[in-house]
Structure formats: C-alpha cells, structure tokens
Design a protein around this motif. Sequence first.
Motif, PDB file in Angstrom:
ATOM      1  N   HIS A 147       0.873  -1.169   0.000  1.00  0.00           N
ATOM      2  CA  HIS A 147       0.000   0.000   0.000  1.00  0.00           C
ATOM      3  C   HIS A 147       0.918   1.229   0.000  1.00  0.00           C
ATOM      4  CE1 HIS A 147      -4.110   1.655   1.407  1.00  0.00           C
ATOM      5  NE2 HIS A 147      -3.336   2.713   1.264  1.00  0.00           N
ATOM      6  N   TYR A 148       1.505   1.511  -1.132  1.00  0.00           N
ATOM      7  CA  TYR A 148       2.434   2.636  -1.379  1.00  0.00           C
ATOM      8  C   TYR A 148       3.836   2.434  -0.800  1.00  0.00           C
ATOM      9  CZ  TYR A 148      -1.875   5.470  -2.276  1.00  0.00           C
ATOM     10  OH  TYR A 148      -3.083   5.973  -2.715  1.00  0.00           O
ATOM     11  N   ASN A 192      -2.184  -1.652  -3.688  1.00  0.00           N
ATOM     12  CA  ASN A 192      -3.220  -0.666  -3.437  1.00  0.00           C
ATOM     13  C   ASN A 192      -3.013   0.521  -4.373  1.00  0.00           C
ATOM     14  OD1 ASN A 192      -5.405   0.631  -1.692  1.00  0.00           O
ATOM     15  ND2 ASN A 192      -3.799   2.193  -1.688  1.00  0.00           N
ATOM     16  N   GLU A 193      -4.028   0.822  -5.156  1.00  0.00           N
ATOM     17  CA  GLU A 193      -4.042   2.025  -5.997  1.00  0.00           C
ATOM     18  C   GLU A 193      -2.710   2.302  -6.681  1.00  0.00           C
ATOM     19  OE1 GLU A 193      -5.304   5.361  -3.666  1.00  0.00           O
ATOM     20  OE2 GLU A 193      -7.339   4.628  -3.504  1.00  0.00           O
ATOM     21  N   VAL A 196      -2.680   5.710  -8.391  1.00  0.00           N
ATOM     22  CA  VAL A 196      -2.358   6.888  -7.576  1.00  0.00           C
ATOM     23  C   VAL A 196      -0.860   6.924  -7.274  1.00  0.00           C
ATOM     24  CG1 VAL A 196      -2.711   7.974  -5.319  1.00  0.00           C
ATOM     25  CG2 VAL A 196      -4.669   7.028  -6.578  1.00  0.00           C
ATOM     26  N   ARG A 200       1.255  10.057  -8.627  1.00  0.00           N
ATOM     27  CA  ARG A 200       1.811  10.996  -7.638  1.00  0.00           C
ATOM     28  C   ARG A 200       3.321  10.832  -7.465  1.00  0.00           C
ATOM     29  NH1 ARG A 200      -3.208  11.486  -3.328  1.00  0.00           N
ATOM     30  NH2 ARG A 200      -4.668  12.193  -4.920  1.00  0.00           N
ATOM     31  N   LEU A 265     -12.406   6.576  -9.870  1.00  0.00           N
ATOM     32  CA  LEU A 265     -13.251   7.774  -9.816  1.00  0.00           C
ATOM     33  C   LEU A 265     -14.357   7.595 -10.839  1.00  0.00           C
ATOM     34  CD1 LEU A 265     -10.269  10.264  -9.902  1.00  0.00           C
ATOM     35  CD2 LEU A 265     -11.921  10.157  -8.036  1.00  0.00           C
ATOM     36  N   TYR A 287      -6.863   6.377 -16.375  1.00  0.00           N
ATOM     37  CA  TYR A 287      -6.741   6.331 -14.912  1.00  0.00           C
ATOM     38  C   TYR A 287      -6.847   4.903 -14.369  1.00  0.00           C
ATOM     39  CZ  TYR A 287      -7.242   8.111 -10.129  1.00  0.00           C
ATOM     40  OH  TYR A 287      -7.055   8.402  -8.796  1.00  0.00           O
ATOM     41  N   ASN A 333     -11.458   1.190  -4.816  1.00  0.00           N
ATOM     42  CA  ASN A 333     -11.458   2.277  -3.831  1.00  0.00           C
ATOM     43  C   ASN A 333     -12.199   3.432  -4.462  1.00  0.00           C
ATOM     44  OD1 ASN A 333      -9.825   0.705  -2.238  1.00  0.00           O
ATOM     45  ND2 ASN A 333      -8.047   2.058  -2.316  1.00  0.00           N
ATOM     46  N   TRP A 457     -13.161   3.257   4.961  1.00  0.00           N
ATOM     47  CA  TRP A 457     -11.897   3.912   5.294  1.00  0.00           C
ATOM     48  C   TRP A 457     -12.245   5.034   6.255  1.00  0.00           C
ATOM     49  CZ3 TRP A 457      -6.911   2.669   4.355  1.00  0.00           C
ATOM     50  CH2 TRP A 457      -5.959   3.598   4.827  1.00  0.00           C
ATOM     51  N   GLU A 464      -2.549  10.720   7.193  1.00  0.00           N
ATOM     52  CA  GLU A 464      -3.143  10.869   5.860  1.00  0.00           C
ATOM     53  C   GLU A 464      -2.093  11.388   4.856  1.00  0.00           C
ATOM     54  OE1 GLU A 464      -5.748   9.710   4.472  1.00  0.00           O
ATOM     55  OE2 GLU A 464      -5.655  10.919   2.662  1.00  0.00           O
ATOM     56  N   TRP A 465      -1.042  10.610   4.652  1.00  0.00           N
ATOM     57  CA  TRP A 465      -0.028  10.890   3.644  1.00  0.00           C
ATOM     58  C   TRP A 465       0.462  12.342   3.695  1.00  0.00           C
ATOM     59  CZ3 TRP A 465       1.563   6.289   2.896  1.00  0.00           C
ATOM     60  CH2 TRP A 465       0.662   5.227   2.794  1.00  0.00           C
ATOM     61  N   PHE A 473     -10.228  10.584   9.019  1.00  0.00           N
ATOM     62  CA  PHE A 473     -11.145   9.679   8.300  1.00  0.00           C
ATOM     63  C   PHE A 473     -11.742   8.604   9.215  1.00  0.00           C
ATOM     64  CE2 PHE A 473     -11.174  10.416   3.701  1.00  0.00           C
ATOM     65  CZ  PHE A 473     -10.155  11.347   3.536  1.00  0.00           C
TER      66      PHE A 473
HETATM   67  C1  PNW Z   1      -6.775   6.401  -0.672  1.00  0.00           C
HETATM   68  N1  PNW Z   1      -8.769  10.343  -5.394  1.00  0.00           N
HETATM   69  O1  PNW Z   1      -6.141   7.268  -1.584  1.00  0.00           O
HETATM   70  C2  PNW Z   1      -5.656   5.589  -0.028  1.00  0.00           C
HETATM   71  O2  PNW Z   1      -5.694   4.237  -0.434  1.00  0.00           O
HETATM   72  C3  PNW Z   1      -5.624   5.679   1.462  1.00  0.00           C
HETATM   73  O3  PNW Z   1      -4.373   5.264   1.932  1.00  0.00           O
HETATM   74  C4  PNW Z   1      -5.987   7.088   1.909  1.00  0.00           C
HETATM   75  O4  PNW Z   1      -5.782   7.298   3.265  1.00  0.00           O
HETATM   76  C5  PNW Z   1      -7.430   7.309   1.531  1.00  0.00           C
HETATM   77  O5  PNW Z   1      -7.607   7.148   0.143  1.00  0.00           O
HETATM   78  C6  PNW Z   1      -7.995   8.675   1.919  1.00  0.00           C
HETATM   79  O6  PNW Z   1      -7.331   9.684   1.221  1.00  0.00           O
HETATM   80  C7  PNW Z   1      -6.847   8.044  -2.479  1.00  0.00           C
HETATM   81  O7  PNW Z   1      -8.135  10.999  -6.212  1.00  0.00           O
HETATM   82  C8  PNW Z   1      -6.125   8.734  -3.422  1.00  0.00           C
HETATM   83  O8  PNW Z   1     -10.034  10.331  -5.427  1.00  0.00           O
HETATM   84  C9  PNW Z   1      -6.744   9.478  -4.404  1.00  0.00           C
HETATM   85  C10 PNW Z   1      -8.118   9.568  -4.417  1.00  0.00           C
HETATM   86  C11 PNW Z   1      -8.865   8.893  -3.478  1.00  0.00           C
HETATM   87  C12 PNW Z   1      -8.227   8.140  -2.498  1.00  0.00           C
END
Ligand code: PNW
Length: 513
Positions: A147-148, A192-193, A196, A200, A265, A287, A333, A457, A464-465, A473
Amino acid sequence: MEVLVLLGHCVLGIFVYFSTILMVSSSVSSFPNTFLFGTASSSYQYEGAFLSDGKGLSNWDFFTHKPGTIIDGTTGDIAVDQYHLYEEDLNLMNHVGVNSYRFSISWARILPEGRFGHINWAGIDYYNKLIHALLHRGIEPFVTLTHYDIPQELEERYGAWLSSEVQEDFKYYADICFRSFGDRVKYWTTFNEPNVAVIRGYRSGMYPPSRCSGSFGNCSYGDSEREPLTAAHNVILSHAAAVDVYRTKYQKIQGGSIGIVMNALWYEPFSNSSEDKLAVERAISFYMNWFLDPIVHGKYPEEMREILGLDLPVFSKHEVEKLKNGVDFIGVNHYTSFYIKDCKYSECEPGPGNSKIEGFALRTPQKYGSFIGKETEVDWIYVYPQGLENIIMYIKERYNNTPMFITENGYGYKDKPNSNVKDLLSDVERVEYMASYLKALASTIRKGADVRGYFAWSLLDNFEWTSGYTLRFGLYHVDFGNLIRRARFSAIWYRKFIASKMKKNSTAQVYSM
Ligand code: PNW
C-alpha cells in the motif's frame, strides 16, 4: 456513556440516525449472507514502530523525514501505533461487528533490504500475531501486499518501479507472504491504488520518489510524460508475477483468491457534447483501465495506444499470456466523482488536463459554479453516491462481472484542534455519506453486480499521507497526543447497519492453535 452524550446533545444527529437507518433498511436483502463488512487500513498509516524489531526503512519513512514534504511536518513514525495496540483495535472492530479487516503488510518490515538481505522474522511474527488475533475474533483478514510503501533499498539500488528488476523483488516478497500467511489469509491483493502511486510518484511528484518534470510539479528529476508509463508497466508485470506464484504454488492447497485494488473515480461529461463524452471514456482509460485492461484482457486500452504511441511500453507474447485473467477479483477504492472536459478536440489552456499523459481530459469538480455533489472539508471529496453505482456497473460490463470488493470508501474532516468532545465525535455528515453510498452499492447488487464486500476507510483517524494528521477519516477519533481512541457517532451507526445486514462469522474461518 459517549453514546448518551452524543444522542443527548445532538437532535440533528438523532434525526439523521433514524432517517439513514430507514433509508438503508429497504435494501436489507441486497447484501448476501457471505458479504464482507469491514474497515480498511495500511501499514504506514497505522503501524508506527518504524524502526522496531529489525524493520528496514521504507520509501515513506525516507520521504516524510525530508523537510517540507508533509503539510504539518509530521511522519508515520508512531502513527496510531497499531504495532503495539492491535489487540485494542481488534476489540474495537469486534464492537463495531465487522467480519473482515483490510490491512497491508509493510514490505520493509518483512524484508528490510528487499531480496538483497535477510528475512526479518520479528516482522513475520507480528503479522502472525495480528492474523491469529483476527481469526480468534472471527474477523477475516483481507491483506494488501503493498500500500504505497516499499523498502527504500529498492529505490536506491535500481530506482524501484522504473526498473524491470523490481519484478523479481516483488515476486520474492509475495512468495514469502503466501508461504508464511496463506494457510490463514484467503484474500490477497497485490497493490493498493498503483494508479495513484505512479501518478503521484512520477507525474506530479507529490509522493515518493518525488519525480516529475516541467509544469507537472516541482521536482529535481523525472519525466512526467514517460516515467509513469514505465513504472505502471513494471507494476503490472510484478502483479502478474505474484499472481503466477500464487496460482502455481499456493492457490490449490490454500484455497484463497487474489486481486488488485484500483482507485476508481466516476466521471460525468462537462456537457452533452460528444467530445466531452469521449473525453470521459479517455479519462477512465488513462486512470483505471490503464492497469485493469492489461491484467484482465492482456493489453493497454486503445485510447492510450492511439494517443501515446510508442511511449506506451509493449507486452511480449509471453507476457500477454501471463497477464490474461490475472485477477480473481477487483478491489475498488471509491470516494468521489468529477466532471470531465475535452482537451483533444477543444481548446484548453496549457496546464492540467492538456497533456497526452492525461489523455487530453480535464478533471473539474464544478460546472458553471455548481459542484457535482455536496462539498466536504476534504478538498477532493464531493458527495455523489450515483458515481459509485455508475463505476461499479462500468467495471461489471468491461470486466465480465469479475467479483468486486469496495476496498475503500470514506469521508474526511479537517482536524480542529480546539474542539470539544461532543464536536469531535458527532460526525453526522460521515453517517449520511456512508448511508448514501451503501444504498447505491445495494442498488448495484440488485442490478446483478457481483460485489462481495465493503470496507470503510477507516476504523481510526490516521496518518493521511502528505496531509499528515490534518485530515481525519476515522469512525473512531484518535487523540494523537495519547493515542486514545473514542467511538464517533459513525462507529455506532456502522455497528447498527452491519447488525441489520449480516450474520457474524458466516465466512470467517475461526483459527485455533
Ligand atoms: C486512498 N482520489 O487514496 C488511499 O488508499 C488511502 O491510503 C488514503 O488514506 C485514503 O484514500 C484517503 O485519502 C486516495 O483521487 C487517493 O479520489 C486518491 C483519491 C482517493 C483516495
């Protein structure tokens, strides 16, 4: 006690509470008995103990310790200290009544130097204890391999996702996890994602390894129009390598399943023009389908090939064979939706949206001054539950109704340092958000989507990163001074919701020594 304080003080809360229960009760029968209801977390955001018991440094340890990267100057060194407090947290989960917990393994805790060093047995031991404690409570572990966060060693040795070497490392790590935990873990996800993470990490440079170029961000190195494509390609092949190991060595004996989690999204066209409608298709492809098309169908989306040409890497014949049908389920997600404006056939200003790497599609939350959904305190979340329904039905069609899990959905508030206890805990808007998204989810199931679980979540406020501890959250409030957890209104609401929908222990395999 807190329940009384909350209900006593919050008339609006009571109203919303009952109306949301009513709102969702019509969908009682939509969730199957085996449905997983849980909460989600990740190692870096929760564990803390960043140097304990032989853990190696991760890319996020390295990144957060550089000045200026995190908005409030904090790190995940301690986070919510789940490494030490996991028993307490699992008791909270039991209180909420979830039957599953989604967490991730810290790669650097298991392999401090990737495949170039030793296995850290203390790390294996921690996850064994966590898994044991979960199964003991009838809570199914749902595990993400990364997860990142990755060992910083891989970054320094060969540039991590930019090198095909990373595939060997990921495969080696995944094998150790399946071998060590797969007798008890029945749900695995590789990434995970990754969309993203690569956008990023290599396009805007907001996340490690902070690489980008030109107007995409402010970085010393990188190539925003090419590196994300290379990184994604290596992620996809790493995923395929891990799935191959699981299927050939473990799946038959262990009987679990494996998938990947995408950030998904939903997009509505900015106008009714066919240009904006086509731009929506491109935006989804650039995406999400970017990863899912190769993994399920063995090739990148046509729109990407057309616009990116030879910048987009190519899979060999052998890789295509390995790739196809590379998931047992898709993790989704989903938090929010945006409008999309065409920048391919229409004039757009230089800047966001107007590049080939974004598919010439501009993302915007509003049109003519009105937002796609209710605004929230988090600047990228707008409440638009229809978006969840639409994206699920889209994935169902495009990927032949592959089983799905909503692996994250949630609502954030800004940290308000001087609030009183009542305000800290009355998260009425979160309850409204969850109720409306769960209602949309129930509707997709009635329409035939094979959705098998929902993870909120998150159980707790956490790191939160790049927003550090400024966004919250959690269904539980965490006081970051003393790490005390307190149930919010939403924790109590989720408990009632779950109780009305499921029989506990229907799927969890209770493990005894
Ligand atoms: C997620 N967007 O990231 C992550 O998986 C989690 O670790 C994080 O804490 C959570 O969302 C809340 O931010 C995202 O662009 C990154 O919609 C991008 C988006 C949504 C969630």
